[in-house]
Scaffold this motif. Structure first.
Motif, PDB file in Angstrom:
ATOM      1  N   LEU A   1     142.563 -91.129   6.509  1.00 56.66           N
ATOM      2  CA  LEU A   1     142.903 -89.912   7.237  1.00 56.66           C
ATOM      3  C   LEU A   1     143.633 -88.914   6.351  1.00 56.66           C
ATOM      4  O   LEU A   1     144.474 -89.287   5.537  1.00 56.66           O
ATOM      5  N   THR A   2     143.333 -87.645   6.567  1.00 54.45           N
ATOM      6  CA  THR A   2     144.043 -86.563   5.906  1.00 54.45           C
ATOM      7  C   THR A   2     144.644 -85.609   6.926  1.00 54.45           C
ATOM      8  O   THR A   2     145.393 -84.710   6.553  1.00 54.45           O
ATOM      9  N   THR A   3     144.316 -85.795   8.214  1.00 55.75           N
ATOM     10  CA  THR A   3     144.756 -84.884   9.261  1.00 55.75           C
ATOM     11  C   THR A   3     145.188 -85.665  10.493  1.00 55.75           C
ATOM     12  O   THR A   3     144.509 -86.610  10.909  1.00 55.75           O
ATOM     13  N   VAL A   4     146.313 -85.279  11.059  1.00 51.84           N
ATOM     14  CA  VAL A   4     146.715 -85.777  12.375  1.00 51.84           C
ATOM     15  C   VAL A   4     146.920 -84.558  13.264  1.00 51.84           C
ATOM     16  O   VAL A   4     147.277 -83.494  12.769  1.00 51.84           O
ATOM     17  N   PRO A   5     146.656 -84.699  14.537  1.00 53.61           N
ATOM     18  CA  PRO A   5     146.232 -85.923  15.189  1.00 53.61           C
ATOM     19  C   PRO A   5     144.762 -86.211  14.945  1.00 53.61           C
ATOM     20  O   PRO A   5     143.959 -85.313  14.747  1.00 53.61           O
ATOM     21  N   THR A   6     144.454 -87.483  14.981  1.00 53.63           N
ATOM     22  CA  THR A   6     143.076 -87.952  14.987  1.00 53.63           C
ATOM     23  C   THR A   6     142.977 -88.999  16.081  1.00 53.63           C
ATOM     24  O   THR A   6     143.845 -89.858  16.204  1.00 53.63           O
ATOM     25  N   ARG A   7     141.917 -88.878  16.880  1.00 53.88           N
ATOM     26  CA  ARG A   7     141.708 -89.786  18.012  1.00 53.88           C
ATOM     27  C   ARG A   7     140.500 -90.661  17.713  1.00 53.88           C
ATOM     28  O   ARG A   7     139.500 -90.193  17.184  1.00 53.88           O
ATOM     29  N   PHE A   8     140.623 -91.943  18.061  1.00 56.43           N
ATOM     30  CA  PHE A   8     139.548 -92.910  17.854  1.00 56.43           C
ATOM     31  C   PHE A   8     139.189 -93.577  19.166  1.00 56.43           C
ATOM     32  O   PHE A   8     140.084 -93.967  19.931  1.00 56.43           O
ATOM     33  N   GLN A   9     137.899 -93.728  19.397  1.00 53.32           N
ATOM     34  CA  GLN A   9     137.396 -94.578  20.476  1.00 53.32           C
ATOM     35  C   GLN A   9     136.912 -95.842  19.786  1.00 53.32           C
ATOM     36  O   GLN A   9     136.098 -95.777  18.854  1.00 53.32           O
ATOM     37  N   ILE A  10     137.423 -96.991  20.234  1.00 55.76           N
ATOM     38  CA  ILE A  10     137.158 -98.257  19.563  1.00 55.76           C
ATOM     39  C   ILE A  10     136.448 -99.203  20.531  1.00 55.76           C
ATOM     40  O   ILE A  10     136.899 -99.394  21.666  1.00 55.76           O
ATOM     41  N   ALA A  11     135.360 -99.803  20.080  1.00 54.30           N
ATOM     42  CA  ALA A  11     134.579-100.743  20.875  1.00 54.30           C
ATOM     43  C   ALA A  11     135.318-102.077  20.984  1.00 54.30           C
ATOM     44  O   ALA A  11     136.208-102.372  20.175  1.00 54.30           O
ATOM     45  N   PRO A  12     134.947-102.911  21.959  1.00 52.88           N
ATOM     46  CA  PRO A  12     135.602-104.215  22.120  1.00 52.88           C
ATOM     47  C   PRO A  12     135.518-105.125  20.891  1.00 52.88           C
ATOM     48  O   PRO A  12     136.338-106.021  20.739  1.00 52.88           O
ATOM     49  N   ASP A  13     134.572-104.875  19.996  1.00 54.59           N
ATOM     50  CA  ASP A  13     134.483-105.683  18.777  1.00 54.59           C
ATOM     51  C   ASP A  13     135.238-105.048  17.604  1.00 54.59           C
ATOM     52  O   ASP A  13     135.164-105.522  16.482  1.00 54.59           O
ATOM     53  N   GLY A  14     135.963-103.941  17.864  1.00 54.41           N
ATOM     54  CA  GLY A  14     136.766-103.293  16.826  1.00 54.41           C
ATOM     55  C   GLY A  14     136.049-102.193  16.065  1.00 54.41           C
ATOM     56  O   GLY A  14     136.651-101.539  15.219  1.00 54.41           O
ATOM     57  N   ARG A  15     134.756-101.970  16.351  1.00 57.67           N
ATOM     58  CA  ARG A  15     134.034-100.896  15.669  1.00 57.67           C
ATOM     59  C   ARG A  15     134.509 -99.538  16.163  1.00 57.67           C
ATOM     60  O   ARG A  15     134.792 -99.357  17.340  1.00 57.67           O
ATOM     61  N   ILE A  16     134.592 -98.579  15.264  1.00 52.50           N
ATOM     62  CA  ILE A  16     134.945 -97.211  15.636  1.00 52.50           C
ATOM     63  C   ILE A  16     133.683 -96.537  16.175  1.00 52.50           C
ATOM     64  O   ILE A  16     132.700 -96.377  15.463  1.00 52.50           O
TER      65      ILE A  16
END
Length: 127
Positions: free
Chosen positions: A104-119
């Motif tokens: 990351l170089t910028t905040v905020p950054t939002r992530f949606q993460i799958a149940p297996d941990g994949r972004i």
């Protein structure tokens, strides 16, 4: 990110506001998770947190909506109280291991993460 093989979110532990380590993987253990990385000194983070908190309140406790702040505990507590946030807040202390692992170089950054941990999705700033 590749549509067929998205990267995996780092499964590290970060301290909560009481200083207790919390494994990030527990956020997506029961289903998809929403993770916001930000900083209390960032106007965009302060603007975005109430929206993320509403998602947390709609989904309910323990459903994987978490804010990770690059702040001192007192600053993060003050922000959580001032914005009346119900979502869990974790801290990312220097040297910002999570931020570095995600590139990351910028905040905020939002992530949606799958149940297996994949972004599944990464959104920089407020889009």
């Amino acid at each position: 990110m590749s549509a067929t093989h998205p990267p995996v979110f780092p499964a590290i532990a970060l301290p909560d506001l009481a200083g207790q380590p919390q494994p990030l993987a527990s956020a997506w253990a029961a289903g998809s998770a929403l993770m916001l990385l930000g900083h209390s000194g960032c106007d965009t983070t302060r603007f975005m947190l109430p929206f993320v908190d509403r998602m947390h309140r709609r989904r309910g406790p323990g459903t994987g909506v978490i804010a990770v702040l690059q702040d001192e505990p007192d600053d993060a507590r003050e922000l959580k109280e001032r914005l009346d946030l119900g979502l869990p807040v974790l801290l990312e202390p220097p040297p910002y291991e999570l931020t570095a692992a995600l590139g990351l170089t910028t905040v905020p950054t939002r992530f949606q993460i799958a149940p297996d941990g994949r972004i599944e999705e990464e959104v920089v700033a407020f889009r």
